[in-house]
Design an enzyme around this catalytic site. Structure first.
Site, short mmCIF file in Angstrom:
data_model
loop_
_atom_site.label_atom_id
_atom_site.label_comp_id
_atom_site.label_asym_id
_atom_site.label_seq_id
_atom_site.Cartn_x
_atom_site.Cartn_y
_atom_site.Cartn_z
N HIS A 169 38.42 27.87 38.13
CA HIS A 169 37.69 28.79 37.24
C HIS A 169 36.66 28.01 36.41
O HIS A 169 35.54 28.46 36.21
CB HIS A 169 38.65 29.50 36.27
N LYS A 198 50.17 44.01 34.28
CA LYS A 198 50.46 42.69 34.87
C LYS A 198 51.46 41.93 34.01
O LYS A 198 51.43 42.00 32.78
CB LYS A 198 49.16 41.88 34.99
N ARG A 247 37.33 32.10 47.14
CA ARG A 247 37.80 30.76 47.55
C ARG A 247 37.74 30.61 49.07
O ARG A 247 37.82 29.52 49.59
CB ARG A 247 39.21 30.52 47.04
N SER A 260 46.24 30.53 40.24
CA SER A 260 47.06 30.48 39.02
C SER A 260 48.54 30.59 39.34
O SER A 260 49.38 29.94 38.69
CB SER A 260 46.63 31.61 38.07
N1 COA Z 1 39.53 29.11 41.29
C1 COA Z 1 40.84 29.20 41.21
N2 COA Z 1 41.53 30.36 41.31
C2 COA Z 1 40.80 31.46 41.48
C3 COA Z 1 39.42 31.44 41.57
C4 COA Z 1 38.77 30.19 41.49
N3 COA Z 1 37.45 30.07 41.57
N4 COA Z 1 38.98 32.70 41.76
C5 COA Z 1 40.05 33.47 41.78
N5 COA Z 1 41.15 32.73 41.60
C6 COA Z 1 42.54 33.20 41.63
C7 COA Z 1 43.20 33.43 40.34
O1 COA Z 1 43.75 32.26 39.84
C8 COA Z 1 44.27 34.42 40.74
O2 COA Z 1 45.34 33.72 41.33
P1 COA Z 1 46.82 34.34 41.42
O3 COA Z 1 46.73 35.63 42.18
O4 COA Z 1 47.58 33.31 42.11
O5 COA Z 1 47.27 34.56 40.00
C9 COA Z 1 43.59 35.24 41.82
O6 COA Z 1 42.53 34.46 42.27
C10 COA Z 1 43.03 36.55 41.35
O7 COA Z 1 42.88 36.50 39.99
P2 COA Z 1 41.80 37.22 39.13
O8 COA Z 1 40.45 36.80 39.51
O9 COA Z 1 42.19 37.00 37.74
O10 COA Z 1 41.96 38.68 39.59
P3 COA Z 1 43.03 39.74 39.16
O11 COA Z 1 43.24 40.54 40.38
O12 COA Z 1 44.20 39.20 38.46
O13 COA Z 1 42.26 40.55 38.05
C11 COA Z 1 40.47 41.85 37.17
C12 COA Z 1 41.04 41.05 38.30
C13 COA Z 1 41.15 41.57 35.85
C14 COA Z 1 39.04 41.43 37.06
C15 COA Z 1 40.60 43.28 37.60
O14 COA Z 1 41.95 43.61 37.83
C16 COA Z 1 40.03 44.20 36.57
O15 COA Z 1 38.84 44.33 36.49
N6 COA Z 1 40.93 44.84 35.77
C17 COA Z 1 40.51 45.76 34.72
C18 COA Z 1 40.72 47.19 35.18
C19 COA Z 1 39.70 47.47 36.24
O16 COA Z 1 38.52 47.61 35.99
N7 COA Z 1 40.23 47.55 37.47
C20 COA Z 1 39.40 47.75 38.64
C21 COA Z 1 39.32 49.19 38.99
S1 COA Z 1 38.64 49.37 40.58
#
Ligand code: COA
Length: 169
Positions: free
Chosen positions: A25, A49, A98, A136
């Site tokens: 990140h 979550k 990724r 993560s």
């Molecule tokens: N380097 C390392 N890890 C990365 C990365 C990078 N460049 N890019 C993504 N990841 C990983 C994260 O660590 C995480 O790993 P994990 O699943 O092992 O924990 C995974 O990719 C996804 O994480 P994240 O990018 O945080 O996505 P998420 O699915 O947890 O959350 C939100 C995404 C918060 C942006 C999304 O759920 C959201 O917008 N929520 C608000 C409500 C909303 O608008 N929902 C969408 C309606 S369609």
């Protein structure tokens, strides 16, 4: 043709759970800060979550890792990401990939976000070596089992993970 134009003052809004922020990140935020005039790292405050770190803890860790970059801001949010992005116009929603494995999930999310708010563009930044194998959940697994996190997270996050692992044991 889309009506959206990338303007010189367009902000990059980079949302995620950041539970916790990793070197992957950090690399994305640093690279975004070189491309966009302003980067807003948006820490999700979602009740659905089961995070290891509270919203405040995740925001503080993100601030400690990238808060020193002068065009980077860190905020938390509740609700729909697209609503936040729309209210900060001109802005684009940035997600990182990724590898091919991330694409299907990201496409569903981007398509749903487009239905919710057609004016919000999602753009993708590719993660790069040596960060493509970091997630993560893996970091938490390694921490629980006492492994070294030097190649996965910044030192401040490694310390926070160690304390959190002990308190959860
Ligand atoms: N380097 C390392 N890890 C990365 C990365 C990078 N460049 N890019 C993504 N990841 C990983 C994260 O660590 C995480 O790993 P994990 O699943 O092992 O924990 C995974 O990719 C996804 O994480 P994240 O990018 O945080 O996505 P998420 O699915 O947890 O959350 C939100 C995404 C918060 C942006 C999304 O759920 C959201 O917008 N929520 C608000 C409500 C909303 O608008 N929902 C969408 C309606 S369609």
């Amino acid at each position: 043709m889309s009506q959206t134009r990338i303007k010189a003052r367009t902000k990059a809004i980079f949302p995620g759970s950041f539970d916790p922020i990793t070197l992957g990140h950090q690399d994305i935020v640093e690279r975004l800060s070189l491309v966009f005039p302003e980067v807003l790292v948006l820490v999700a405050d979602s009740t659905s979550k089961n995070y290891w770190f509270s919203t405040e803890e995740r925001v503080q860790l993100v601030k400690q890792v990238v808060g020193h970059i002068k065009n980077v801001k860190v905020e938390s949010f509740k609700g729909l990401t697209v609503d936040f992005v729309e209210s900060h116009s001109p802005a684009v929603l940035v997600r990182s990939l990724r590898g091919a494995g991330d694409l299907d999930y990201e496409k569903v999310l981007a398509d749903a976000n487009r239905l919710l708010s057609p004016s919000v563009e999602t753009i993708f930044m590719l993660s790069r070596h040596p960060f493509t194998g970091i997630a993560s959940s893996l970091v938490k697994e390694i921490s629980k089992n006492g492994g070294s996190l030097k190649k996965f997270v910044p030192p401040v996050v490694e310390r926070a993970l160690k304390l959190k692992s002990q308190s959860r044991a």
